[in-house]
Design an enzyme around this catalytic site. Sequence first.
Site, PDB file in Angstrom:
ATOM      1  N   TYR A  75      36.022 -20.103   0.391  1.00 35.97           N
ATOM      2  CA  TYR A  75      34.697 -19.698   0.059  1.00 35.97           C
ATOM      3  C   TYR A  75      34.729 -18.383  -0.559  1.00 35.97           C
ATOM      4  O   TYR A  75      34.094 -17.991  -1.340  1.00 35.97           O
ATOM      5  CB  TYR A  75      34.045 -19.782   1.620  1.00 35.97           C
ATOM      6  CG  TYR A  75      32.636 -18.713   1.735  1.00 35.97           C
ATOM      7  CD1 TYR A  75      31.501 -19.116   1.293  1.00 35.97           C
ATOM      8  CD2 TYR A  75      32.579 -17.501   2.289  1.00 35.97           C
ATOM      9  CE1 TYR A  75      30.313 -18.224   0.948  1.00 35.97           C
ATOM     10  CE2 TYR A  75      31.550 -16.491   2.317  1.00 35.97           C
ATOM     11  CZ  TYR A  75      30.497 -17.093   1.626  1.00 35.97           C
ATOM     12  OH  TYR A  75      29.271 -16.236   1.624  1.00 35.97           O
TER      13      TYR A  75
HETATM   14  P1  NAD Z   1      21.618 -20.786   3.589  1.00 36.88           P
HETATM   15  O1  NAD Z   1      22.370 -21.882   3.776  1.00 36.88           O
HETATM   16  O2  NAD Z   1      20.662 -20.598   4.835  1.00 36.88           O
HETATM   17  O3  NAD Z   1      20.698 -20.726   2.326  1.00 36.88           O
HETATM   18  C1  NAD Z   1      21.232 -20.988   1.373  1.00 36.88           C
HETATM   19  C2  NAD Z   1      20.425 -21.912   0.356  1.00 36.88           C
HETATM   20  O4  NAD Z   1      20.712 -22.260  -0.842  1.00 36.88           O
HETATM   21  C3  NAD Z   1      20.157 -23.343   1.139  1.00 36.88           C
HETATM   22  O5  NAD Z   1      18.874 -23.540   1.452  1.00 36.88           O
HETATM   23  C4  NAD Z   1      20.603 -24.294   0.238  1.00 36.88           C
HETATM   24  O6  NAD Z   1      20.033 -25.486   0.085  1.00 36.88           O
HETATM   25  C5  NAD Z   1      20.579 -23.674  -1.128  1.00 36.88           C
HETATM   26  N1  NAD Z   1      21.415 -24.332  -2.238  1.00 36.88           N
HETATM   27  C6  NAD Z   1      22.703 -24.399  -2.002  1.00 36.88           C
HETATM   28  N2  NAD Z   1      23.125 -24.833  -3.345  1.00 36.88           N
HETATM   29  C7  NAD Z   1      22.082 -25.097  -4.119  1.00 36.88           C
HETATM   30  C8  NAD Z   1      21.783 -25.716  -5.522  1.00 36.88           C
HETATM   31  N3  NAD Z   1      22.822 -26.223  -6.026  1.00 36.88           N
HETATM   32  N4  NAD Z   1      20.400 -25.788  -5.735  1.00 36.88           N
HETATM   33  C9  NAD Z   1      19.447 -25.430  -5.210  1.00 36.88           C
HETATM   34  N5  NAD Z   1      19.783 -24.787  -3.700  1.00 36.88           N
HETATM   35  C10 NAD Z   1      20.800 -24.650  -3.358  1.00 36.88           C
HETATM   36  O7  NAD Z   1      22.418 -19.453   3.542  1.00 36.88           O
HETATM   37  P2  NAD Z   1      22.279 -17.840   4.018  1.00 36.88           P
HETATM   38  O8  NAD Z   1      22.761 -17.353   5.208  1.00 36.88           O
HETATM   39  O9  NAD Z   1      20.704 -17.513   3.759  1.00 36.88           O
HETATM   40  O10 NAD Z   1      22.932 -16.955   2.866  1.00 36.88           O
HETATM   41  C11 NAD Z   1      22.360 -16.741   1.311  1.00 36.88           C
HETATM   42  C12 NAD Z   1      23.342 -16.014   0.440  1.00 36.88           C
HETATM   43  O11 NAD Z   1      23.774 -15.088   1.043  1.00 36.88           O
HETATM   44  C13 NAD Z   1      24.388 -17.081   0.161  1.00 36.88           C
HETATM   45  O12 NAD Z   1      24.740 -16.606  -1.401  1.00 36.88           O
HETATM   46  C14 NAD Z   1      25.468 -16.558   1.100  1.00 36.88           C
HETATM   47  O13 NAD Z   1      26.927 -16.851   0.578  1.00 36.88           O
HETATM   48  C15 NAD Z   1      25.409 -15.131   1.000  1.00 36.88           C
HETATM   49  N6  NAD Z   1      25.898 -14.389   2.229  1.00 36.88           N
HETATM   50  C16 NAD Z   1      25.220 -14.732   3.480  1.00 36.88           C
HETATM   51  C17 NAD Z   1      25.746 -13.937   4.636  1.00 36.88           C
HETATM   52  C18 NAD Z   1      25.066 -14.151   6.032  1.00 36.88           C
HETATM   53  O14 NAD Z   1      25.658 -13.708   6.851  1.00 36.88           O
HETATM   54  N7  NAD Z   1      24.146 -15.327   6.075  1.00 36.88           N
HETATM   55  C19 NAD Z   1      26.793 -13.045   4.348  1.00 36.88           C
HETATM   56  C20 NAD Z   1      27.393 -12.714   3.144  1.00 36.88           C
HETATM   57  C21 NAD Z   1      26.783 -13.329   2.296  1.00 36.88           C
END
Ligand code: NAD
Length: 326
Positions: free
Chosen positions: A161
Site C-alpha cells: 500500500y
Molecule cells: P475510503 O475508502 O473511505 O474512501 C476512498 C473512496 O475511493 C472509496 O469510497 C472508494 O469507493 C473510492 N474508490 C477507490 N477506487 C476507485 C475507483 N477506481 N474509481 C472510483 N472510486 C474509487 O478511504 P479514506 O480513508 O477516506 O481515504 C481517502 C484517501 O486518503 C485515500 O487516498 C487514502 O489512501 C488517503 N489516506 C487516508 C488516511 C486515513 O487515515 N483515512 C491516511 C493516509 C492517507
Amino acid sequence: MHMTQSADTSRHLRRVVVTGAAGFIGSHLSRALLEAGTTVIGVDRRGQQHDPLAAANLDELTSFPNFIPLTADLMNCPLEPVLLDADAVFHLAALPGVRPSWGPTFDAYVAANIQTVQRIMDAALRLRVRRVVLASSSSVYGATDGSSSKETDRPGPLSPYAVTKLAAEQLCLAHANRPNAATSVMALRYFTVYGPCQRPDMLIHRVLTAALNQTPLQVFGDGLQQRDFTYVGDVVRATIAASLTPAANTVINVGAGSSTSLSDVLDIARRLTGRSVPVIPSRARAGDVPATLADITQAQELLGWKPEVSLAEGMERQLRRLQEAG
Ligand code: NAD
C-alpha cells in the site's frame, strides 16, 4: 522575516471534482466545499444503492443543489467530460489500508492507487486544470526512530500500500513537471485520519465501538505503537488550502504534530464512554510501523494551516456520531 506562501482562502473555488466522494475523507471534504458554495462533482465507484457505508456518507451531500454525484470507476470512465471546466481536482479515491495490500489484491491496489492517478493527470493536463491535490499517506516514511518525519526525509515504505502511495506522489509530480504543464500538484501526506464516519477498519472506530458494545478489541503487536492522529475537519481545511496556495509541485505533511499511544487512546475512550474496553492481544502485522509523527512546519508555512481539534475533542465528536447512528 520569514516569507510564507500561505493559501489565500478568500479565493473561491467555483467548480471542483472530488474523487472518492463516497469515502470517509472525501465526503467530509465535499461537504465543506458545498457549504462554501462550490459546485462539487463527486465521483466514486461505490453508489448509494448497493453500499450502506457509501449511502451514509453521501446522504448529507445529496441534499445540496450544488452537488453532482457520479457513480463511476475512474479506471474506465471517460474523464475529460468530468474534469471539464474544473478549477481543481481533489484525487482522494484509492484503496486504503495496509494489511489487505499484501497478496492477491495487489493488482487492485495498483489500479486504484496508481493507474487512476495516471488517468487523472493525463486528463487534467490536457484540459489545463489549474491544480490537482492528491491524498498521499504518512505510510511512505516507513519505520522511524520515533522522531518527527519531514518531507525531505528519505521514504522507506514497508507495505505494498505504502509503495503505491509513494508511486502516486511521484507520478503526479512527474506530470506536473512536464514542460509547459498548466496543471500543478500538491501531494498531501495524511497522518492517521479520524473523526465521524471514520472507516470501520480503523483503530479509533474499533476502540469506540468495542467500548460501546462491550465487544473485544483485537490489538495488534505490543500495544506500544504511537500514532499521529489527525482530525478529519483539520485535514479538510489543509486539503482546501492546498488547492489555493501559490506553492506547488511538492509534498506536504498533514498531521496533528503530536503522537499518542494506543493505551492513551484506550484511556480517552474509557473516559468518554464510562466503560472499559475489552482487549484481545494479537501478533503484530506485516507493514505496521511502530510510530508516526508529522513535522508540520511546511504545512504551516505553505498552507497557513495548523490543526485545531484535540484528540479527546475529536474522539468525542466521533463517539457522538456513532451513538446517533445507534
Ligand atoms: P475510503 O475508502 O473511505 O474512501 C476512498 C473512496 O475511493 C472509496 O469510497 C472508494 O469507493 C473510492 N474508490 C477507490 N477506487 C476507485 C475507483 N477506481 N474509481 C472510483 N472510486 C474509487 O478511504 P479514506 O480513508 O477516506 O481515504 C481517502 C484517501 O486518503 C485515500 O487516498 C487514502 O489512501 C488517503 N489516506 C487516508 C488516511 C486515513 O487515515 N483515512 C491516511 C493516509 C492517507
